[in-house]
Design a protein around this motif. Structure first.
Motif, mmCIF file in Angstrom:
data_model
loop_
_atom_site.group_PDB
_atom_site.id
_atom_site.type_symbol
_atom_site.label_atom_id
_atom_site.label_comp_id
_atom_site.label_asym_id
_atom_site.label_seq_id
_atom_site.Cartn_x
_atom_site.Cartn_y
_atom_site.Cartn_z
ATOM 1 N N UNK B 96 0.838 -1.201 0.000
ATOM 2 C CA UNK B 96 0.000 0.000 0.000
ATOM 3 C C UNK B 96 0.878 1.258 0.000
ATOM 4 N N UNK B 97 1.943 1.195 0.772
ATOM 5 C CA UNK B 97 2.846 2.340 0.850
ATOM 6 C C UNK B 97 3.525 2.585 -0.497
ATOM 7 N N UNK B 98 3.951 1.487 -1.111
ATOM 8 C CA UNK B 98 4.596 1.593 -2.423
ATOM 9 C C UNK B 98 3.632 2.185 -3.454
ATOM 10 N N UNK B 99 2.389 1.746 -3.383
ATOM 11 C CA UNK B 99 1.386 2.265 -4.324
ATOM 12 C C UNK B 99 1.120 3.756 -4.076
ATOM 13 N N UNK B 100 1.070 4.115 -2.811
ATOM 14 C CA UNK B 100 0.889 5.532 -2.473
ATOM 15 C C UNK B 100 2.053 6.357 -3.029
ATOM 16 N N UNK B 101 3.259 5.849 -2.799
ATOM 17 C CA UNK B 101 4.453 6.547 -3.287
ATOM 18 C C UNK B 101 4.459 6.666 -4.809
ATOM 19 N N UNK B 102 4.014 5.596 -5.441
ATOM 20 C CA UNK B 102 3.983 5.580 -6.906
ATOM 21 C C UNK B 102 2.999 6.624 -7.429
ATOM 22 N N UNK B 103 1.831 6.657 -6.836
ATOM 23 C CA UNK B 103 0.824 7.641 -7.241
ATOM 24 C C UNK B 103 1.364 9.060 -7.034
ATOM 25 N N UNK B 104 1.988 9.276 -5.879
ATOM 26 C CA UNK B 104 2.547 10.603 -5.592
ATOM 27 C C UNK B 104 3.644 10.983 -6.584
#
Lengths: 219, 377
Positions: B96-104
């Protein structure tokens, strides 16, 4: 049920049909074609970039029919400049939407318009597929609305889920119906399947089964 | 291909040596990136990549209100489906964190540069940087390649991308005209290589280490190098293409599958791509690339030719293009003579195409690149 055919073992001239699968991003075009060609739902899904290709040879009434499925990216920028190349010599078009996303249904007129712009022959069969119907509590596109749209554009409607194993036959039925239609090349109108909706899709499957076992084409 | 441990160790020593010089020896780092094995490991990449892009000192931060960007919906759709690229064994929280970072990361660059347009596949490139360099350092790097290497892919339309893909044909022609003739007859086009090009192969190459190795190479080379690499994949499989019916679907499928194979001979292909680049630089191919689809494509390659030849900075070209007055009858002129005077409608598109495709500069070092490559090989 039409069976997969070991292509290497068959030295038979077979009919080849090119089918393009289009629709908005994330409606499940890849999963639908993957389900039909590989018999399962992909382990991990990903956005399609450009145009992917899958094929499967089926035996329809003793004749080998090769279905080539061109699976396209949903993002608008791709369809504007990349997809047109794939409209050429296409034998059928599968319009796909996500029953849980109204916007993907509302985007259909644009896809239809684009299809028309590529001056596809009016006799090129078109079908409408509403995917993800396993998500029953999230449905945003009611069957009767989709049916009305399909009728207005002379397309049969199928609702299915590429994800659900129990709907697998259903996905099978969609493409086999198309294969029958292409083989017989008779205009495919909704009146061929007057009660086509989610509840009756399986009857199409039965029809396919029946016509195969009888060795005649029922379309 | 993995280097023997002793060679890998020696190479890492070289990398450290170049990093420890003051100023950092970027030329040496580029050579190490291109030569067999590239930078060997992610740890080295994390240190070296920022220097390749001249952002080691960059301090740009993430803008506010990222989730209000107009592309947010599409980005999230693609990020949610990017799990295939994530390392095995991540917990749900880490994913989830990686996905958040990717979106950002994606929305961060798009917010900083409103002129850039998101394309499906851009997220694959961003994942690679995130996995190697982390969220904070990735922003400056992705910002840099987005405004340079990937610039053309981020136009409002994909016309420039199509144009760049067409460079494939003249490269292939140089090595195997019979193959090109066969492919043209099959009408397979060049779109099979689209995902290769716009994701720098991260959409198709199954192993993350191989992807990183390729990025070492592409980050050190001309933005068209991924096309030279595509040509080598095709050439490497010429026999398979020629041995079978001349059908679009067969050839298309064959090429798609080849690129996804885990045993793609990366080092050989990298070596050959570099050789080809030197033998047939973009400037020598520009005319043919335009010729190939001249009936389908309104864009000429006029500015590429001039740009590559002169290593001009894009702003110089921009200024010049702004001054160009276009008359309809001039469209009939020869490509070289009339090159700066094509129809005004195509100017905007072609201009950005030229800037990205032909621009060698990252951090203003453009002119150094070609001689370096020569010197190394």
């Amino acid at each position: 049920m039409a069976k997969n055919v070991d292509e290497e073992a068959q030295d038979v001239q077979r009919k080849v049909f090119k089918i393009i699968v289009i629709g908005d991003s994330d409606v499940g075009k890849t999963c639908l074609t993957y389900r039909f060609c590989a018999g399962k739902f992909p382990d991990k899904t990903e956005a399609t970039i450009g145009v992917d290709f899958r094929e499967r040879t089926v035996d329809i009434d003793g004749e080998l029919i090769k279905l080539q499925l061109w699976d396209t990216a949903g993002q608008e920028r791709f369809r504007k400049s990349m997809v047109p190349h794939y409209y050429r010599n296409v034998h059928a078009v599968v319009f796909t939407y996500d029953v849980t996303k109204l916007a993907s249904f509302q985007g259909l007129p644009m896809w239809l318009e684009e299809c028309d712009q590529h001056s596809l022959n009016a006799s090129v069969p078109r079908i409408l597929v509403g995917n993800k119907c396993d998500l029953t509590n999230q449905v945003q596109v009611e069957t009767n609305i989709a049916q009305r749209f399909a009728d207005a554009h002379s397309m049969p409607l199928f609702e299915t889920s590429a994800k659900e194993d129990k709907e697998c036959d259903n996905v099978e039925a969609i493409f086999l119906t198309l294969a029958h239609k292409l083989k017989c090349q008779k205009p495919m109108m909704t009146q061929d399947y007057p009660k086509m909706n989610r509840a009756t899709v399986l009857s199409v499957d039965k029809e396919v089964l029946r016509t195969q076992s009888e060795g005649t084409c029922g379309c | 291909m993995l280097l023997e441990p002793s060679k890998a160790k020696a190479k890492l020593k070289e990398v450290n040596k170049a990093l420890n010089k003051n100023p950092v020896d970027v030329a040496a780092l580029r050579k190490l990136c291109i030569s067999p094995g590239g930078l060997i490991c992610s740890e080295a990449r994390q240190k070296v990549w920022p220097h390749l892009l001249d952002v080691a000192e960059s301090k740009i931060g993430y803008p506010q209100d990222l989730r209000r960007h107009k592309e947010c919906r599409q980005v999230i759709l693609d990020v949610d489906r990017s799990g295939k690229r994530f390392p095995d064994g991540l917990s749900d929280v880490e994913k989830e964190e990686l996905q958040e970072n990717l979106t950002d990361l994606i929305l961060g660059v798009l917010t900083i540069h409103p002129e850039l347009h998101y394309y499906q596949g851009y997220h694959d490139i961003c994942i690679t940087f995130l996995l190697v360099c982390g969220a904070e350092a990735s922003l400056a790097m992705v910002e840099k390649i987005s405004t340079h290497h990937l610039r053309d892919f981020m136009d409002p339309t994909m016309d420039s991308t199509t144009h760049i893909l067409n460079y494939l044909i003249p490269i292939l022609k140089m090595a195997n005209p019979k193959l090109v003739e066969y492919m043209e007859k099959s009408e397979v086009g060049t779109i099979f290589a689209l995902s290769w090009l716009i994701t720098w192969y991260s959409y198709v190459v199954p192993d993350q280490r191989d992807i990183e190795r390729l990025y070492d190479f592409f980050l050190s080379c001309h933005p068209l190098m991924p096309v030279y690499f595509a040509a080598q994949i095709v050439l490497d499989n010429a026999d398979k293409i020629l041995d079978g019916p001349c059908e679009m679907a067969r050839i298309y499928q064959l090429l798609l599958q080849i690129a996804r194979k885990p045993n793609l001979p990366l080092e050989i292909l990298i070596q050959r791509s570099s050789d080809f680049y030197i033998q047939f630089p973009p400037s020598s191919l520009a005319h043919d690339a335009a010729e190939f689809y001249k009936n389908n494509l309104a864009i000429s390659t006029f500015c590429d030719h001039a740009l590559v030849a002169k290593h001009e900075a894009p702003d110089v070209v921009l200024k010049r293009m702004g001054l160009v007055e276009v008359k309809k009858e001039e469209n009939e002129e020869s490509p070289t003579e009339g090159s700066w005077k094509r129809a005004s409608k195509t100017v905007a598109i072609a201009l950005s195409g030229a800037v990205g495709a032909a621009l060698l500069a990252v951090g203003g070092r453009a002119a150094e690149w070609v001689p370096q490559l020569f010197g190394y090989l």
